[in-house]
Design an enzyme around this catalytic site. Sequence first.
Site, PDB file in Angstrom:
ATOM      1  N   ASP A   1       0.836  -1.202   0.000  1.00  0.00           N
ATOM      2  CA  ASP A   1       0.000   0.000   0.000  1.00  0.00           C
ATOM      3  C   ASP A   1       0.878   1.263   0.000  1.00  0.00           C
ATOM      4  OD1 ASP A   1      -2.303   1.504   0.172  1.00  0.00           O
ATOM      5  OD2 ASP A   1      -3.021   0.631   2.049  1.00  0.00           O
TER       6      ASP A   1
ATOM      7  N   ASP B   1     -10.661   1.950  -3.240  1.00  0.00           N
ATOM      8  CA  ASP B   1     -11.177   1.746  -1.885  1.00  0.00           C
ATOM      9  C   ASP B   1     -12.690   1.787  -1.873  1.00  0.00           C
ATOM     10  OD1 ASP B   1      -8.912   1.218  -0.539  1.00  0.00           O
ATOM     11  OD2 ASP B   1      -8.652   3.211   0.325  1.00  0.00           O
TER      12      ASP B   1
END
Length: 733
Positions: free
Chosen positions: A469, A539
């Site tokens: 990430d 997301d």
Amino acid sequence: MKLFVFFFFIGLFSIWAKAEEVVAIDTDNSSLIYTINHSNQLIFCYYGQKIDDKEAFSLIESYNKVDTNRDLSYEAYPTYGLGFSNEPALTIIHESGALITELEVSEIRTISKDSLINHIVILLKDRVYNFEIELHLEAYKKEDVINQWIVAHNYESKAIRIGNIYSSFLHFYADKYYLMHFTGSWANEMNLVEEELRSGKKVIESKKGVRTTQTENPSFILSLNHSAEENEGECYGGALAWSGNYRIIFEKDEWNHLNVLSGVNPFLSEYTLKTGEQLETPKMIFSYSSRGLGQLSRNFHNWGRKYALVDGFSPRPIVLNSWEGTYFDFNEKKLTRMMNNAAKIGVEMFVLDDGWFGNKYPRNSDSAGLGDWETNEKKLPHGIDYLIDYAHSKGLKFGIWIEPEMVNPKSVLAEKHPEWIVQSPGREKITLRNQLLLDLTNPEVQDFIYNTIDSLLTVNAGISYLKWDANRHVEQVGSTYLPNDQQMHFWVDYTKGLYNIYRKIRSKYPELIMQVCASGGGRIDFGSLKYHQEFWTSDNTDPLKRLFIQYGVNLIYPPVATASHVSASPNHQTGRITPLKFRFDVAMTGRLGMELQPDHLEEQEVEFAKSAIKTYKKYIRPLITEGDLYRIVSPYDENKWVALMYVSKDKSQAILFAFSTGVHARDVYPILKLNGLNPTRKYKIEEINRINTSSFWGNEKVFSGEFLINNGMEIRISRLFDSAVFKLTEVTK
Ligand code: DGJ
């Protein structure tokens, strides 16, 4: 006029003397053609549908527009110093202060790697200075893809400064130009925009350094004279293989010609090249289609799976990712329970997301712990290896999240190595999501990250998946490692540093599945995909929003790499309530996964999930992995239905997905014309992943491809969030 045509090459390495020549590179269906003019300049002539008659190009005298004494055609790699003031691909500042570059062809080389790839290198030298570039063209015949990039060499006795050096230049001439590109924001990535280009420049770029694809993607689709269509018409696609700052410029000049430059963003990026040094640009990937967007996407998907993605044609495991199920709030009991449930419904990989590390500064929220990559003993007293063993005992593989480029000010790492943080002297550091960025231009930092991951993977042998990430971008650019006069190298050297780490990890752990994630879809580009099997698409896990995001992403990037998870309802990002079947049907159009607390599913929902996962494994995954995508109805159409189909390469099987994304009048249904099937074959249609009676009157019946393509299938989905999935199987008897 002497004619040399370079479109088929035998031998490993051959050199041709320069002359007035045609230089061409072909794929099965496209040609890119240059000529070398009487002053030895490389001139851009043509990119489009394959033309066998290359000789005709040698007759073109000039595209000269104004001055009969000077040949002002469009150079194949325009530099500053010749011609009119269109944006140059290359600007150099020589030690003497000279600002002009004039390139002439010095040599053409061909490099044969295999019979499916043509690779030409055109050497261009400055007429005055000892500076040279290699212009690389690599044609992937079957996929109709051409890569273009530059390697610059400084053979001068002093350093030169490169102001800008784009990877590629293309030139078009048409009445009108229509540009599709992808724009958005966090949880809202890859919205498709199409606009007609007007005079002047349209720029697609990122100056964020990290997470560069969140607001714009370094890719585009261009069509000439009319807007792009799904199944017909010419269009061109481009995608830059680079995860740092980029710029793509579309310049419609004073003669209505269109010039397209693509490459690293020159923004605050002057690059010094010392004597003997070279600089290689990222690759720009182009494709041409004469059969609309559909074929263009299939070109990119085929090329991506074969050449630009790790294990492109291998099935991906079905993942349960812990993030939306637990966020930071977990302990061993909660995780093992999640694993029990995941295993019961047929999930294949459990991924432990953020929150598992940090002791002095425990990672219980996003405000502390980043950088301290040791297991949090309070939450996980028996360590990661206990969780791995547990996962294995349930028949699951185990994966883990990491955000190794980042550091929280509240961390041992920030206390120990403040000099590793990206910073500008004398200024207070500004956090984003409470975090700062590590300086990857510094080899010590690269080593730290590599060693952290290496030890995580060796101490906990059995980790088979890494979610990487990156949740902030660069703001106060500055490096304590780079010398003062090279601070502008930061942007390029950061991305190269990142790639160094990826490369080392990949070579030691070739089997490891790696997911690229940057607050969702912040690093979806062919530069990062080279080291990864998949990307976290967004997301935003709301299935309606995902239909749009995934439509945009899959115009360029392969569905097999598109991680797509079933999450809770109401959705955590949008609050929207959707049926579980709709959520599954959407997630099954990509790499299926789940992102929820399975404990919260009702009994009948667990049963549905079990059967959906079984269906996905058996019928859908093989076609997403190896098949071809055919888009039937776009979410951007006004009618509020969406449909897409995956077809096996031999056209014997297909999976059709149909969604109702609006409220429709009673008894108004979509008719889906199944372009992509073989018209001469017969197909049995079976609705799968079904809850109620079939939404097709002809369920279980056999139809000809001809009927399904031309007449189409009317499907009874009309209420908001109705959806249906069909399996089509060729019947030979
Ligand atoms: C952003 C990612 O996109 C999410 O999936 C999740 O991993 C969080 N970061 C964790 O902090």
